[in-house]
Design a protein around this motif. Sequence first.
Motif, PDB file in Angstrom:
ATOM      1  N   LEU A  67       0.834  -1.203   0.000  1.00 45.49           N
ATOM      2  CA  LEU A  67       0.000   0.000   0.000  1.00 45.49           C
ATOM      3  C   LEU A  67       0.868   1.252   0.000  1.00 45.49           C
ATOM      4  O   LEU A  67       1.791   1.371   0.815  1.00 45.49           O
ATOM      5  N   PRO A  68       0.605   2.216  -0.861  1.00 47.26           N
ATOM      6  CA  PRO A  68       1.455   3.405  -0.967  1.00 47.26           C
ATOM      7  C   PRO A  68       1.290   4.385   0.188  1.00 47.26           C
ATOM      8  O   PRO A  68       2.083   5.322   0.312  1.00 47.26           O
ATOM      9  N   THR A  69       0.268   4.192   1.036  1.00 47.12           N
ATOM     10  CA  THR A  69       0.008   5.163   2.097  1.00 47.12           C
ATOM     11  C   THR A  69       0.868   4.905   3.345  1.00 47.12           C
ATOM     12  O   THR A  69       1.054   5.801   4.163  1.00 47.12           O
ATOM     13  N   GLY A  70       1.349   3.683   3.520  1.00 42.52           N
ATOM     14  CA  GLY A  70       2.178   3.372   4.685  1.00 42.52           C
ATOM     15  C   GLY A  70       3.602   3.836   4.504  1.00 42.52           C
ATOM     16  O   GLY A  70       4.010   4.256   3.416  1.00 42.52           O
ATOM     17  N   LYS A  71       4.395   3.739   5.584  1.00 42.37           N
ATOM     18  CA  LYS A  71       5.785   4.204   5.524  1.00 42.37           C
ATOM     19  C   LYS A  71       6.609   3.394   4.536  1.00 42.37           C
ATOM     20  O   LYS A  71       7.433   3.946   3.802  1.00 42.37           O
ATOM     21  N   PHE A  72       6.370   2.082   4.512  1.00 39.35           N
ATOM     22  CA  PHE A  72       7.130   1.260   3.579  1.00 39.35           C
ATOM     23  C   PHE A  72       6.724   1.566   2.141  1.00 39.35           C
ATOM     24  O   PHE A  72       7.568   1.644   1.250  1.00 39.35           O
ATOM     25  N   GLY A  73       5.426   1.756   1.913  1.00 39.99           N
ATOM     26  CA  GLY A  73       4.958   2.119   0.579  1.00 39.99           C
ATOM     27  C   GLY A  73       5.519   3.448   0.123  1.00 39.99           C
ATOM     28  O   GLY A  73       5.887   3.624  -1.048  1.00 39.99           O
ATOM     29  N   GLN A  74       5.605   4.400   1.056  1.00 40.88           N
ATOM     30  CA  GLN A  74       6.180   5.706   0.726  1.00 40.88           C
ATOM     31  C   GLN A  74       7.665   5.572   0.382  1.00 40.88           C
ATOM     32  O   GLN A  74       8.163   6.234  -0.536  1.00 40.88           O
ATOM     33  N   ALA A  75       8.362   4.702   1.120  1.00 41.52           N
ATOM     34  CA  ALA A  75       9.785   4.480   0.839  1.00 41.52           C
ATOM     35  C   ALA A  75       9.976   3.871  -0.540  1.00 41.52           C
ATOM     36  O   ALA A  75      10.878   4.271  -1.292  1.00 41.52           O
ATOM     37  N   LEU A  76       9.123   2.911  -0.895  1.00 39.60           N
ATOM     38  CA  LEU A  76       9.225   2.307  -2.226  1.00 39.60           C
ATOM     39  C   LEU A  76       8.887   3.322  -3.311  1.00 39.60           C
ATOM     40  O   LEU A  76       9.503   3.317  -4.384  1.00 39.60           O
TER      41      LEU A  76
END
Length: 203
Positions: A67-76
């Motif tokens: 999911l792009p909304t989480g911290k990992f998604g934002q990092a990716l």
Amino acid sequence: MVGPDCLYGYPTEAALVLARFRALYAIETEAATLPADERRALREREAVPLWESLGAWLETDTATRVLPTGKFGQALGYLRNHWDALRLYLSDGRMPIDNNDVEQLMRQIALGRKNWIFVGSVGAGERTADFFTLVASAVRNDLDVWAYLKDVLDRLLAGETDYHQLRPDVWRAQHPEAIRQYRVEERRDKADRKQARHKMRTA
């Protein structure tokens, strides 16, 4: 960008990305004392395959489902959006993997800002900035700052126009007696300690 906070929600996937970045920084630790051309060759040999592996993983279903909304998604998302810029250092052994050193140098500007309010004029401020750039460049090249500045200023006042010869890295090669060896040794010792820590983490 990719830190421990990203482990929440996607621990396996985040650990995989973190492992690659740890390996990339381990390569930089190994390359810290190498000449620029050898550092570039080492990156080509060891870092490029890691980046290619990471790029291939970013295209997998596993990565695209994050999911792009989480911290990992934002990092990716940051990785994908800045892919070329993040890999630019691979093409030039003089370039660092990140801008941490520059950010540390900027702290000096912030600390001295109040003192420089009274520099006098815009022109004086520009000359002061040029002078501080010379000093910082000499320090980064482990030079005796006084010896470097005196020689450069004397040559400029005498009409020297070959500015390439006055660059700290070029001047350093011509004046080995002005290299502060203790700084070179400190840098080498720091790199050795950092490399040892990397080996312990990856063991």
